[in-house]
Design a protein around this motif. Sequence first.
Motif, mmCIF file in Angstrom:
data_model
loop_
_atom_site.group_PDB
_atom_site.id
_atom_site.type_symbol
_atom_site.label_atom_id
_atom_site.label_comp_id
_atom_site.label_asym_id
_atom_site.label_seq_id
_atom_site.Cartn_x
_atom_site.Cartn_y
_atom_site.Cartn_z
ATOM 1 N N LEU A 388 -33.857 -38.171 38.527
ATOM 2 C CA LEU A 388 -34.917 -38.375 39.522
ATOM 3 C C LEU A 388 -35.959 -37.267 39.411
ATOM 4 O O LEU A 388 -37.167 -37.525 39.464
ATOM 5 N N PHE A 389 -35.488 -36.029 39.251
ATOM 6 C CA PHE A 389 -36.423 -34.918 39.077
ATOM 7 C C PHE A 389 -37.127 -34.997 37.728
ATOM 8 O O PHE A 389 -38.286 -34.588 37.606
ATOM 9 N N ALA A 390 -36.443 -35.524 36.714
ATOM 10 C CA ALA A 390 -37.084 -35.693 35.405
ATOM 11 C C ALA A 390 -38.252 -36.662 35.504
ATOM 12 O O ALA A 390 -39.309 -36.453 34.886
ATOM 13 N N LEU A 391 -38.081 -37.723 36.294
ATOM 14 C CA LEU A 391 -39.177 -38.682 36.475
ATOM 15 C C LEU A 391 -40.371 -38.006 37.150
ATOM 16 O O LEU A 391 -41.529 -38.246 36.774
ATOM 17 N N LEU A 392 -40.110 -37.176 38.145
ATOM 18 C CA LEU A 392 -41.208 -36.471 38.808
ATOM 19 C C LEU A 392 -41.848 -35.447 37.877
ATOM 20 O O LEU A 392 -43.068 -35.230 37.922
ATOM 21 N N ALA A 393 -41.034 -34.821 37.018
ATOM 22 C CA ALA A 393 -41.578 -33.833 36.088
ATOM 23 C C ALA A 393 -42.523 -34.490 35.084
ATOM 24 O O ALA A 393 -43.600 -33.952 34.798
ATOM 25 N N VAL A 394 -42.158 -35.662 34.540
ATOM 26 C CA VAL A 394 -43.062 -36.318 33.586
ATOM 27 C C VAL A 394 -44.287 -36.874 34.309
ATOM 28 O O VAL A 394 -45.376 -36.951 33.723
ATOM 29 N N PHE A 395 -44.124 -37.226 35.577
ATOM 30 C CA PHE A 395 -45.276 -37.664 36.363
ATOM 31 C C PHE A 395 -46.275 -36.509 36.523
ATOM 32 O O PHE A 395 -47.485 -36.685 36.346
ATOM 33 N N ILE A 396 -45.754 -35.321 36.821
ATOM 34 C CA ILE A 396 -46.616 -34.147 36.945
ATOM 35 C C ILE A 396 -47.282 -33.839 35.603
ATOM 36 O O ILE A 396 -48.481 -33.530 35.532
ATOM 37 N N ALA A 397 -46.503 -33.939 34.519
ATOM 38 C CA ALA A 397 -47.067 -33.699 33.191
ATOM 39 C C ALA A 397 -48.160 -34.709 32.869
ATOM 40 O O ALA A 397 -49.197 -34.370 32.276
ATOM 41 N N THR A 404 -50.831 -42.005 31.420
ATOM 42 C CA THR A 404 -49.658 -42.570 32.090
ATOM 43 C C THR A 404 -48.408 -41.869 31.587
ATOM 44 O O THR A 404 -48.180 -41.785 30.383
ATOM 45 N N PRO A 405 -47.598 -41.317 32.501
ATOM 46 C CA PRO A 405 -46.409 -40.592 32.045
ATOM 47 C C PRO A 405 -45.394 -41.518 31.377
ATOM 48 O O PRO A 405 -45.242 -42.683 31.755
ATOM 49 N N GLU A 406 -44.682 -40.978 30.399
ATOM 50 C CA GLU A 406 -43.639 -41.706 29.683
ATOM 51 C C GLU A 406 -42.398 -40.836 29.616
ATOM 52 O O GLU A 406 -42.485 -39.614 29.535
ATOM 53 N N TYR A 407 -41.250 -41.484 29.669
ATOM 54 C CA TYR A 407 -39.991 -40.755 29.516
ATOM 55 C C TYR A 407 -39.011 -41.626 28.748
ATOM 56 O O TYR A 407 -38.760 -42.766 29.135
#
Length: 567
Positions: A388-397, A404-407
């Motif tokens: 969940l935090f990884a999703l927010l981190a790529v969103f911030i990036a 558009t963020p990608e993970y």
Amino acid sequence: MTFVGWTLILVFTALIALLAKPAGLWLFALYEGRRTPLHGVLGPVERGFYRVAGIDPAREQGWRTYALHMLMFQVVTTLFTYAILRAQAVLPLNPRGLAGVGADGSMNTAIAFVTNTNWQWYAGESVLSNFSQMVALTLHNFLSAATGIAVAFALFRGFARAQTKLLGNFWADLTRVTLYLLLPISIVYAVFLVASGVPQTFASTIDATTLEGVKQTIVVGPVASQEAIKMLGTNGGGFFNANSAHPFENPTALTNFVQMLSIFLLGAGLTWTFGKAVGNPRQGWAILAAMLTLFVAGASIAYWQEAASTPLLHGLGLSGGNLEGKEVRFGLAASALFSAVTTAASCGAVNAMHDSFTALGGLIPMFNMQLGEIVIGGVGSGIYGFLLFALLAVFIAGLMVGRTPEYVGKKIEAREVKLAVLAIAILPLCILGLSAIASVLPAGLAGPLNKGPHGFSEILYAFSSATANNGSAFAGLSAGTPFYNGLLGVGMWLGRFFIIIPVLAIAGSLAAKKHTPATAGSFPTTGPLWVGLLIGTILIIGGLTFLPSLALGPVADHVVSASGKLF
């Protein structure tokens, strides 16, 4: 602080890193539903279960169906456990004739074990019969752990699959994890514990004569079997009130070290499983690197503070660190390390009394829980909470680079970010909200045995532990009341399932998307920059939420203790 103490922390961390891939390989086989070496023996048991239950393991489910079946299972097993505890007096394996548990206590305990929290308001050896320990509690130690791993598997499939609504079959995931992973390891583990001196018997008490010639009645029971899965499944509920500080649960330095390893084993392995599932093991190693960095920092601070002791103890001429509430057979380093391990994971077992730690030493277990127990975390819950935090981190990036963020090959859009924020927000809302209620109502204020900032810390720790599904406590809180049993039960239930449901919704949303190949403009999510961004995101979003409460509790504790006064 000693060289041996620091060596213990570093060797433990290195062993976890080394064991991550072997554990992850076995977990990946279960994730894929592949045959394992145990299928020849246990395969007929698995197929027999499916036939009796009317389950087709090949029939996969969308996220809503997966979530519904999971929730129905939790409700039914909660009621099952509640009924056993209420009827304890008339059930077998109760030679001491213990009475049934009260309504509020039974419901609190049922919720605690179903949610993998294992909060214990009672002393197990004086309240629960062997039947209740084995059937009502140990059963959930397996099933709650398997549920967490099953949810993690569903989220992995959401990342790994493309343009589908299917995330697997909850019943198949639950059965395979229990049968081929948790059960066999626990059997071997329990044999090791018995060989080390942990009791495993249907007897309820034994009589002993002390050196002074006084007769003493000692409670025993099926301890080793509960202890093994308690640690492996990051459950934490002890057979005895003293938990892993009790010599019948944790008799030697070797059992203490093995218990700490087993708490982290599956959580660390799941990071490698995730990387393998998405086709890039480096993704898993990056997550594990971020987890271990946070863990080593926390364990080091806890050890430093306990070794430094307090001005009050120094003034009394007591040197050698803060040994109050610790077992001398473990010492400062192993006690501080255990406190960081058990709260970085959602285990909650303790080999020392956290309420007796120094103010800032006790801050580390509390802070680990308030981050959401994603630093290794519980089996399954740690990795899906971390993602969940990884999703927010790529969103911030993505905001920083204007794309558009990608993970791991999936575009992270508004729906996933909103669901991640919703899941993360339940933690501060429950911890702060429920702590506030308990801090102003007479029934809540009657709980802490200490007044002032440390009394508030006891309340704050309890709701941090309950909502994060940890189960450890600052033992100075008298929580076995209808008020605390009810309010802590609410926190445990919300903290478990109000995170799982958004996680499964995210999994369903990701599975429906197509894979997006990485390009030169894609933000890299495997190197040191990504690890740093992950850690920063976790500390900012997960940590700053709690600064006001920390200032009123542990930090104020430290100021008061530094002045040479008692809490």
